[in-house]
Design a protein around this motif. Structure first.
Motif, PDB file in Angstrom:
ATOM      1  N   GLY A 175       0.802  -1.217   0.000  1.00  0.00           N
ATOM      2  CA  GLY A 175       0.000   0.000   0.000  1.00  0.00           C
ATOM      3  C   GLY A 175       0.840   1.275   0.000  1.00  0.00           C
ATOM      4  O   GLY A 175       0.300   2.386  -0.006  1.00  0.00           O
ATOM      5  N   GLU A 176       2.149   1.144  -0.014  1.00  0.00           N
ATOM      6  CA  GLU A 176       3.030   2.319   0.001  1.00  0.00           C
ATOM      7  C   GLU A 176       3.077   2.944  -1.386  1.00  0.00           C
ATOM      8  O   GLU A 176       3.028   2.252  -2.403  1.00  0.00           O
ATOM      9  CB  GLU A 176       4.433   1.893   0.432  1.00  0.00           C
ATOM     10  N   SER A 177       3.186   4.280  -1.413  1.00  0.00           N
ATOM     11  CA  SER A 177       3.280   5.009  -2.685  1.00  0.00           C
ATOM     12  C   SER A 177       4.395   6.049  -2.622  1.00  0.00           C
ATOM     13  O   SER A 177       4.684   6.589  -1.555  1.00  0.00           O
ATOM     14  CB  SER A 177       1.955   5.717  -3.016  1.00  0.00           C
ATOM     15  N   ARG A 178       5.002   6.317  -3.772  1.00  0.00           N
ATOM     16  CA  ARG A 178       6.047   7.344  -3.869  1.00  0.00           C
ATOM     17  C   ARG A 178       5.889   8.089  -5.185  1.00  0.00           C
ATOM     18  O   ARG A 178       5.501   7.512  -6.195  1.00  0.00           O
ATOM     19  CB  ARG A 178       7.453   6.722  -3.840  1.00  0.00           C
ATOM     20  N   GLU A 179       6.237   9.356  -5.148  1.00  0.00           N
ATOM     21  CA  GLU A 179       6.267  10.143  -6.372  1.00  0.00           C
ATOM     22  C   GLU A 179       7.671  10.101  -6.970  1.00  0.00           C
ATOM     23  O   GLU A 179       8.662  10.231  -6.255  1.00  0.00           O
ATOM     24  CB  GLU A 179       5.853  11.598  -6.106  1.00  0.00           C
ATOM     25  N   VAL A 180       7.736   9.913  -8.286  1.00  0.00           N
ATOM     26  CA  VAL A 180       9.010   9.884  -9.013  1.00  0.00           C
ATOM     27  C   VAL A 180       8.914  10.895 -10.156  1.00  0.00           C
ATOM     28  O   VAL A 180       7.920  10.911 -10.894  1.00  0.00           O
ATOM     29  CB  VAL A 180       9.306   8.472  -9.575  1.00  0.00           C
ATOM     30  N   ILE A 181       9.930  11.734 -10.277  1.00  0.00           N
ATOM     31  CA  ILE A 181       9.957  12.724 -11.363  1.00  0.00           C
ATOM     32  C   ILE A 181      10.558  12.067 -12.609  1.00  0.00           C
ATOM     33  O   ILE A 181      11.599  11.418 -12.528  1.00  0.00           O
ATOM     34  CB  ILE A 181      10.793  13.951 -10.981  1.00  0.00           C
ATOM     35  N   HIS A 182       9.895  12.254 -13.728  1.00  0.00           N
ATOM     36  CA  HIS A 182      10.380  11.704 -14.994  1.00  0.00           C
ATOM     37  C   HIS A 182      10.730  12.861 -15.922  1.00  0.00           C
ATOM     38  O   HIS A 182       9.857  13.600 -16.383  1.00  0.00           O
ATOM     39  CB  HIS A 182       9.310  10.815 -15.637  1.00  0.00           C
ATOM     40  N   TYR A 183      12.028  13.051 -16.160  1.00  0.00           N
ATOM     41  CA  TYR A 183      12.496  14.080 -17.077  1.00  0.00           C
ATOM     42  C   TYR A 183      12.833  13.423 -18.419  1.00  0.00           C
ATOM     43  O   TYR A 183      13.639  12.501 -18.470  1.00  0.00           O
ATOM     44  CB  TYR A 183      13.762  14.760 -16.546  1.00  0.00           C
ATOM     45  N   ASN A 184      12.241  13.919 -19.486  1.00  0.00           N
ATOM     46  CA  ASN A 184      12.538  13.391 -20.822  1.00  0.00           C
ATOM     47  C   ASN A 184      13.106  14.512 -21.687  1.00  0.00           C
ATOM     48  O   ASN A 184      12.374  15.355 -22.195  1.00  0.00           O
ATOM     49  CB  ASN A 184      11.277  12.807 -21.446  1.00  0.00           C
ATOM     50  N   TYR A 185      14.436  14.526 -21.835  1.00  0.00           N
ATOM     51  CA  TYR A 185      15.109  15.515 -22.676  1.00  0.00           C
ATOM     52  C   TYR A 185      14.992  15.050 -24.124  1.00  0.00           C
ATOM     53  O   TYR A 185      15.465  13.963 -24.476  1.00  0.00           O
ATOM     54  CB  TYR A 185      16.579  15.621 -22.259  1.00  0.00           C
ATOM     55  N   THR A 186      14.377  15.867 -24.965  1.00  0.00           N
ATOM     56  CA  THR A 186      13.986  15.409 -26.304  1.00  0.00           C
ATOM     57  C   THR A 186      14.823  15.996 -27.436  1.00  0.00           C
ATOM     58  O   THR A 186      14.541  15.730 -28.605  1.00  0.00           O
ATOM     59  CB  THR A 186      12.509  15.768 -26.560  1.00  0.00           C
ATOM     60  N   HIS A 187      15.844  16.780 -27.128  1.00  0.00           N
ATOM     61  CA  HIS A 187      16.633  17.440 -28.178  1.00  0.00           C
ATOM     62  C   HIS A 187      18.088  16.961 -28.165  1.00  0.00           C
ATOM     63  O   HIS A 187      19.017  17.754 -28.195  1.00  0.00           O
ATOM     64  CB  HIS A 187      16.570  18.965 -28.009  1.00  0.00           C
ATOM     65  N   TRP A 188      18.267  15.662 -28.100  1.00  0.00           N
ATOM     66  CA  TRP A 188      19.620  15.105 -28.096  1.00  0.00           C
ATOM     67  C   TRP A 188      19.655  13.912 -29.041  1.00  0.00           C
ATOM     68  O   TRP A 188      19.212  12.820 -28.692  1.00  0.00           O
ATOM     69  CB  TRP A 188      20.009  14.677 -26.684  1.00  0.00           C
ATOM     70  N   PRO A 189      20.175  14.060 -30.252  1.00  0.00           N
ATOM     71  CA  PRO A 189      20.156  12.954 -31.229  1.00  0.00           C
ATOM     72  C   PRO A 189      21.070  11.805 -30.824  1.00  0.00           C
ATOM     73  O   PRO A 189      22.078  12.008 -30.131  1.00  0.00           O
ATOM     74  CB  PRO A 189      20.661  13.622 -32.520  1.00  0.00           C
ATOM     75  N   ASP A 190      20.704  10.614 -31.253  1.00  0.00           N
ATOM     76  CA  ASP A 190      21.495   9.421 -30.963  1.00  0.00           C
ATOM     77  C   ASP A 190      22.893   9.562 -31.585  1.00  0.00           C
ATOM     78  O   ASP A 190      23.028   9.967 -32.739  1.00  0.00           O
ATOM     79  CB  ASP A 190      20.791   8.187 -31.530  1.00  0.00           C
ATOM     80  N   PHE A 191      23.917   9.225 -30.832  1.00  0.00           N
ATOM     81  CA  PHE A 191      25.319   9.343 -31.248  1.00  0.00           C
ATOM     82  C   PHE A 191      25.725  10.801 -31.515  1.00  0.00           C
ATOM     83  O   PHE A 191      26.789  11.056 -32.062  1.00  0.00           O
ATOM     84  CB  PHE A 191      25.619   8.502 -32.501  1.00  0.00           C
ATOM     85  N   GLY A 192      24.888  11.745 -31.138  1.00  0.00           N
ATOM     86  CA  GLY A 192      25.183  13.141 -31.397  1.00  0.00           C
ATOM     87  C   GLY A 192      25.294  13.943 -30.121  1.00  0.00           C
ATOM     88  O   GLY A 192      25.494  13.411 -29.031  1.00  0.00           O
ATOM     89  N   VAL A 193      25.159  15.270 -30.267  1.00  0.00           N
ATOM     90  CA  VAL A 193      25.260  16.178 -29.128  1.00  0.00           C
ATOM     91  C   VAL A 193      24.138  17.201 -29.236  1.00  0.00           C
ATOM     92  O   VAL A 193      23.623  17.468 -30.326  1.00  0.00           O
ATOM     93  CB  VAL A 193      26.621  16.911 -29.106  1.00  0.00           C
ATOM     94  N   PRO A 194      23.736  17.812 -28.106  1.00  0.00           N
ATOM     95  CA  PRO A 194      22.763  18.905 -28.168  1.00  0.00           C
ATOM     96  C   PRO A 194      23.341  20.071 -28.960  1.00  0.00           C
ATOM     97  O   PRO A 194      24.546  20.248 -29.054  1.00  0.00           O
ATOM     98  CB  PRO A 194      22.562  19.284 -26.692  1.00  0.00           C
ATOM     99  N   GLN A 195      22.447  20.880 -29.527  1.00  0.00           N
ATOM    100  CA  GLN A 195      22.905  22.022 -30.318  1.00  0.00           C
ATOM    101  C   GLN A 195      23.593  23.066 -29.461  1.00  0.00           C
ATOM    102  O   GLN A 195      24.498  23.746 -29.910  1.00  0.00           O
ATOM    103  CB  GLN A 195      21.718  22.650 -31.055  1.00  0.00           C
ATOM    104  N   SER A 196      23.159  23.200 -28.209  1.00  0.00           N
ATOM    105  CA  SER A 196      23.657  24.292 -27.380  1.00  0.00           C
ATOM    106  C   SER A 196      24.028  23.795 -25.993  1.00  0.00           C
ATOM    107  O   SER A 196      23.187  23.188 -25.306  1.00  0.00           O
ATOM    108  CB  SER A 196      22.582  25.378 -27.261  1.00  0.00           C
ATOM    109  N   PRO A 197      25.258  24.060 -25.526  1.00  0.00           N
ATOM    110  CA  PRO A 197      25.604  23.728 -24.136  1.00  0.00           C
ATOM    111  C   PRO A 197      24.714  24.458 -23.142  1.00  0.00           C
ATOM    112  O   PRO A 197      24.371  23.913 -22.095  1.00  0.00           O
ATOM    113  CB  PRO A 197      27.063  24.182 -24.016  1.00  0.00           C
ATOM    114  N   SER A 198      24.315  25.699 -23.452  1.00  0.00           N
ATOM    115  CA  SER A 198      23.510  26.487 -22.519  1.00  0.00           C
ATOM    116  C   SER A 198      22.149  25.847 -22.265  1.00  0.00           C
ATOM    117  O   SER A 198      21.683  25.791 -21.130  1.00  0.00           O
ATOM    118  CB  SER A 198      23.324  27.914 -23.052  1.00  0.00           C
ATOM    119  N   VAL A 199      21.509  25.359 -23.332  1.00  0.00           N
ATOM    120  CA  VAL A 199      20.206  24.715 -23.165  1.00  0.00           C
ATOM    121  C   VAL A 199      20.347  23.432 -22.355  1.00  0.00           C
ATOM    122  O   VAL A 199      19.550  23.144 -21.461  1.00  0.00           O
ATOM    123  CB  VAL A 199      19.575  24.431 -24.545  1.00  0.00           C
ATOM    124  N   PHE A 200      21.384  22.652 -22.654  1.00  0.00           N
ATOM    125  CA  PHE A 200      21.618  21.425 -21.893  1.00  0.00           C
ATOM    126  C   PHE A 200      21.895  21.738 -20.428  1.00  0.00           C
ATOM    127  O   PHE A 200      21.391  21.065 -19.518  1.00  0.00           O
ATOM    128  CB  PHE A 200      22.785  20.650 -22.494  1.00  0.00           C
TER     129      PHE A 200
END
Length: 436
Positions: A175-200
């Motif tokens: 009966g125990e419950s916990r909240e978990v935050i799910h962050y999904n960063y969507t601007h990072w291509p596979d084998f690549g890098v984000p366009q901007s260090p500042s945004v990351f």
């Protein structure tokens, strides 16, 4: 004053050395895995093979996350002692491992899941949809009877570069419950890098503000598709910035050695030379923002990154680094190597340095922690010196090969007409002999 990490970045960038440097790190990590006999037997066993997304990405036995009832999951506990950080790096869940993924979240008492990939990238599925959403055409609750867990979405917020969800994980038996935050960063291509260090960096600061990366909670779950490239970059940048915050010194971070230590916990962290270069960029920019704001709170730093990211809504791509090395460019002069360094009064020898520090009892009473810090500083200086020389030698070899190649092309341009003329002459003589 330019820091050591900036000198390294500029040197690598100037001579297009990111590829060779990255390969050196890969080779050194492979050698240290062999020397320390780091085994992946459990991951490669016949019963667990179908639980691995990629055949060449396996958790080491000594650092893999062990679930109750001896359930296997492709996940590794990566501990960075220097930064007092612990992360769980894992692959994007498969359909057959989703319930085990949530079992890990529950048993490890993780406060957040940091997802750095999309479900489908370049037309290929990179991760099974393991979480509920608030979308009308999607389920807002998921049940995993085999591990007695239910997961439902409490709220969901769509932002420019990521999605933030609050998920409620409930244990049906207790009966125990916990909240978990799910962050999904969507601007990072596979084998690549984000366009901007500042945004990351703004995204990283948001995660840090939640407290999910602190030592007083369970380790955050960080994953992309394989759990090594984008995930490794995220953890390397975060740990490096923590070290800069603690020491207030950019020179306290040795990116290469830090990455090698992290690779002892999970193989293959950071998958490309571009990801390595981006890590340096993000650490340098984040480090400067931390030091320029002094004891600023994360809110101030987040505002700073927000202002930077707004200026970089459509940042230019990183400059091309595939051109040949210019032959007339000379490398910057390097500081003296470690033997010369030891000739100075302050650094004649590590042991002598410690004795000199201890001899002044009034002003330099060293506690064990301080002595260890001085030893570590000395070792970092020597290691950086050796690495700089190694890099310089490599650049010299690359330039030598280029000069030899150009010399051969020049010779070939001279020899070609002679060879053609000789061939025609011999052919003419043969024809004359044959017909006359």
């Amino acid at each position: 004053m330019v820091s050591e990490i900036e000198n390294e970045f500029n040197n690598y960038d100037q001579y297009n050395a990111w590829g060779p440097i990255y390969q050196e790190i890969k080779n050194e990590a492979a050698m240290q895995a062999m020397d320390e006999e780091l085994s992946t037997a459990e991951a490669r066993s016949a019963v667990n093979r179908n639980k691995n997304r990629y055949r060449d990405v396996s958790p080491y036995d000594h650092s893999r996350v062990k679930l109750s009832n001896n359930v296997y999951i492709n996940a590794s506990l990566v501990e960075v002692k220097e930064a007092n950080r612990k992360y769980i790096l894992t692959q994007g869940p498969l359909e057959v491992t989703v319930s085990h993924f949530w079992q890990m979240v529950w048993e490890q008492e993780s406060k957040a899941i940091i997802m750095l990939n999309k479900l489908i990238e370049n037309g290929a599925r990179k991760c099974y949809k393991y979480y509920p959403t608030s979308a009308e055409d999607d389920e807002d609750e998921m049940e995993f009877d085999d591990v007695a867990l239910n997961v439902s979405v409490v709220r969901e917020k769509q932002l420019d570069y990521y999605v933030e969800r609050i998920l409620l994980v409930s244990h049906t038996e207790t009966g125990e419950s916990r909240e978990v935050i799910h962050y999904n960063y969507t601007h990072w291509p596979d084998f690549g890098v984000p366009q901007s260090p500042s945004v990351f960096l703004k995204f990283l600061m948001t995660v840090r503000q939640s407290g999910a990366l602190e030592a007083n909670v369970g380790p955050a779950i960080v994953h992309c598709s394989a759990g090594i490239g984008r995930s490794g970059t995220f953890c390397l940048v975060d740990s490096s910035l923590v070290i800069i915050e603690k020491t207030h010194d950019m020179n306290s971070v040795d990116v290469r050695n830090l990455l090698l230590e992290m690779r002892k916990c999970r193989m293959g962290l950071i998958q490309t030379a571009d990801q390595l270069r981006f890590s340096y960029l993000a650490i340098i920019e984040g480090g400067h923002s931390i030091l320029s704001n002094g004891n600023a709170t994360l809110d101030i730093l987040s505002d700073y990154m927000d202002s930077r990211s707004k200026k970089e809504d459509t940042p230019p791509p990183p400059p091309e680094r595939t051109t040949s090395l210019p032959t007339d460019r000379q490398p910057p002069p390097l500081p003296p190597r470690s033997p010369d360094l030891k000739k100075t009064k302050e650094w004649e020898d590590e042991e002598d340095y410690e004795n000199q520090r201890n001899s002044s009892k009034d002003t330099d009473q060293l506690i064990p922690e301080k002595k260890e810090e001085d030893n570590s500083t000395f070792r970092r200086k020597v290691q950086r010196e050796e690495r700089r020389q190694k890099t310089q030698d490599q650049i010299d070899r690359m330039k030598k090969k280029q000069r030899e190649s150009e010399l051969w092309r020049n010779r070939r341009s001279y020899l070609a007409p002679i060879a053609i003329g000789t061939t025609l002459l011999i052919g003419g003589l043969l024809l004359y002999y044959y017909y006359f």
